[in-house]
Design an enzyme around this catalytic site. Structure first.
Site, short mmCIF file in Angstrom:
data_model
loop_
_atom_site.label_atom_id
_atom_site.label_comp_id
_atom_site.label_asym_id
_atom_site.label_seq_id
_atom_site.Cartn_x
_atom_site.Cartn_y
_atom_site.Cartn_z
N LYS A 135 0.81 -1.17 -0.07
CA LYS A 135 -0.01 -0.04 -0.27
C LYS A 135 0.93 1.25 0.11
CE LYS A 135 0.74 1.36 4.75
NZ LYS A 135 1.84 2.57 4.97
N ASP A 161 -2.22 -2.47 10.84
CA ASP A 161 -2.56 -2.49 9.39
C ASP A 161 -2.93 -3.90 8.88
OD1 ASP A 161 -1.88 0.20 9.04
OD2 ASP A 161 0.28 -0.19 8.40
P1 ATP Z 1 4.63 -0.11 7.42
O1 ATP Z 1 4.24 0.33 6.27
O2 ATP Z 1 3.38 -0.84 8.20
O3 ATP Z 1 5.15 0.85 8.70
P2 ATP Z 1 6.96 -1.34 6.94
O4 ATP Z 1 6.83 -1.22 5.41
O5 ATP Z 1 7.50 -0.34 7.41
O6 ATP Z 1 5.60 -1.50 7.39
P3 ATP Z 1 7.65 -4.11 7.12
O7 ATP Z 1 8.28 -4.33 5.63
O8 ATP Z 1 6.09 -4.63 7.18
O9 ATP Z 1 7.77 -2.59 7.34
O10 ATP Z 1 8.58 -4.76 8.18
C1 ATP Z 1 9.30 -4.14 9.20
C2 ATP Z 1 10.28 -5.15 9.95
O11 ATP Z 1 9.10 -6.31 10.11
C3 ATP Z 1 11.31 -5.57 9.18
O12 ATP Z 1 12.51 -5.00 9.68
C4 ATP Z 1 11.50 -7.16 9.20
O13 ATP Z 1 12.41 -7.69 9.96
C5 ATP Z 1 10.12 -7.44 10.18
N1 ATP Z 1 9.19 -8.42 9.32
C6 ATP Z 1 8.49 -9.35 10.07
N2 ATP Z 1 7.92 -10.20 9.09
C7 ATP Z 1 8.14 -9.66 7.97
C8 ATP Z 1 7.77 -9.88 6.54
N3 ATP Z 1 6.63 -10.77 6.26
N4 ATP Z 1 7.93 -9.03 5.76
C9 ATP Z 1 8.79 -8.08 6.01
N5 ATP Z 1 9.09 -7.67 7.05
C10 ATP Z 1 8.88 -8.44 8.14
#
Ligand code: ATP
Length: 303
Positions: A12, A138
């Site tokens: 998203k 989320d």
């Molecule tokens: P948001 O937009 O909700 O803030 P994000 O993009 O910041 O999400 P993600 O990529 O979902 O963050 O993941 C952040 C952290 O979560 C990573 O540092 C990772 O180690 C951990 N993590 C656990 N499971 C996953 C997964 N399936 N995919 C990605 N990261 C994951």
């Protein structure tokens, strides 16, 4: 019996992100306009006779145990329903990690959907969303998908009509941003009104199917924290505008930047410049994509 499923966990972007206040318990109350994009993690589920969950990903630095949100999603349903068979999860990540695109939440959403289907648990979308919120704020949105207003800590969702289409250029610079740090560093009292996007005005523009109205309301209050700490984000935004974007913004807590283009030729040229051209050092991952809309998809649609 279903033995194999292939799922698409879409990422998203936030067309608008406002933080209304910090609650006593430390959580922040937000008002966000969420939009699913067609950049996805490919997830394969295989039913196994051996009990338990086995997860693998194509990224060596991601956890393959309970610290992976996808693992936790499978475990939540398998524990609740006492499932004796096992499941093998193969995750191919394309959504930038820790980048403001809800990659982990989306993986969890797709796996809740898939496990429910594979083991015939019979849970409705609403019931999956109720369980998803225990994994992350989320996750319910990632089950709903499409265009939506997200309030509370992200769990109060109002579906909105689909966004008019345009090209969406996504660029993730090679910097890391901690969501926790960004929220903790946000100094709400010090911000003027101009730092807060007008979420109601954006909602009205979406309801009128007015793309230029949406573009004029793009805004993310978290830019006040992430951009001064990571100037490359501003450089990317400027580059996209210079190359013909109608508007450009940071998504979530960053560092991913997106540009909306009504001019397809300009979008393609900007993609090539960031991917292969003299600006290729600005971004580590670059995608040219479009909005994913719920329109035309029945409830319970295959992920
Ligand atoms: P948001 O937009 O909700 O803030 P994000 O993009 O910041 O999400 P993600 O990529 O979902 O963050 O993941 C952040 C952290 O979560 C990573 O540092 C990772 O180690 C951990 N993590 C656990 N499971 C996953 C997964 N399936 N995919 C990605 N990261 C994951």
């Amino acid at each position: 019996m279903i033995r194999h499923l292939e799922l698409k966990a879409y990422g998203k972007i936030n067309l608008g992100l406002d933080v209304v206040r910090r609650r006593e318990d430390g959580y922040h109350e937000v008002r966000m306009i969420m939009q699913t994009v067609r950049v996805y993690d490919a997830i394969e589920l295989n039913r196994t006779e051996e009990e338990g969950i086995r997860l693998s990903t194509n990224l060596y630095y991601l956890p393959d145990n309970e610290n992976n949100l996808g693992y936790r999603a499978a475990k939540l349903l398998m524990d609740e329903f006492g499932i004796r068979d096992g499941v093998e999860i193969k995750m191919k990540k394309f959504i930038p990690v820790a980048a403001g695109m809800a990659g982990g939440s989306s993986d969890a959403a797709a796996i809740l959907f898939g496990v429910n289907k594979m083991f015939g648990l019979g849970l409705s979308k609403q019931e999956l969303m109720e369980r998803g919120v225990r994994l992350g704020a989320d996750v319910p949105y990632c089950i709903m998908r499409g265009t939506a207003l997200s309030e509370g800590i992200g769990e109060i969702l109002t579906p909105l009509p689909p966004m008019p289409q345009c090209r969406v250029l996504i660029a993730k610079p090679a910097v890391s941003v901690s969501t926790k740090h960004v929220y903790e560093s946000l100094n709400l009292p010090s911000l003027g009104a101009e730092a807060h996007p007008d979420i109601d005005a954006m909602r009205a523009a979406i309801e009128k199917k007015d793309l230029s109205g949406v573009v004029s309301q793009l805004g993310n209050v978290l830019e006040t924290v992430t951009i001064p700490e990571n100037p490359v984000i501003q450089t990317l935004k400027d580059k996209m505008m210079e190359m013909g974007a109608d508007g450009s913004l940071m998504s979530g807590s960053g560092p991913t930047v997106f540009g909306l283009f009504t001019n397809q030729t300009a979008a393609q040229a900007a993609y090539e410049e960031l991917r292969y051209g003299s600006s290729q050092d600005l971004a580590k991952q670059v995608y040219l994509t479009s909005f994913y809309n719920r329109k035309g998809h029945a409830d319970g649609e295959q992920f």
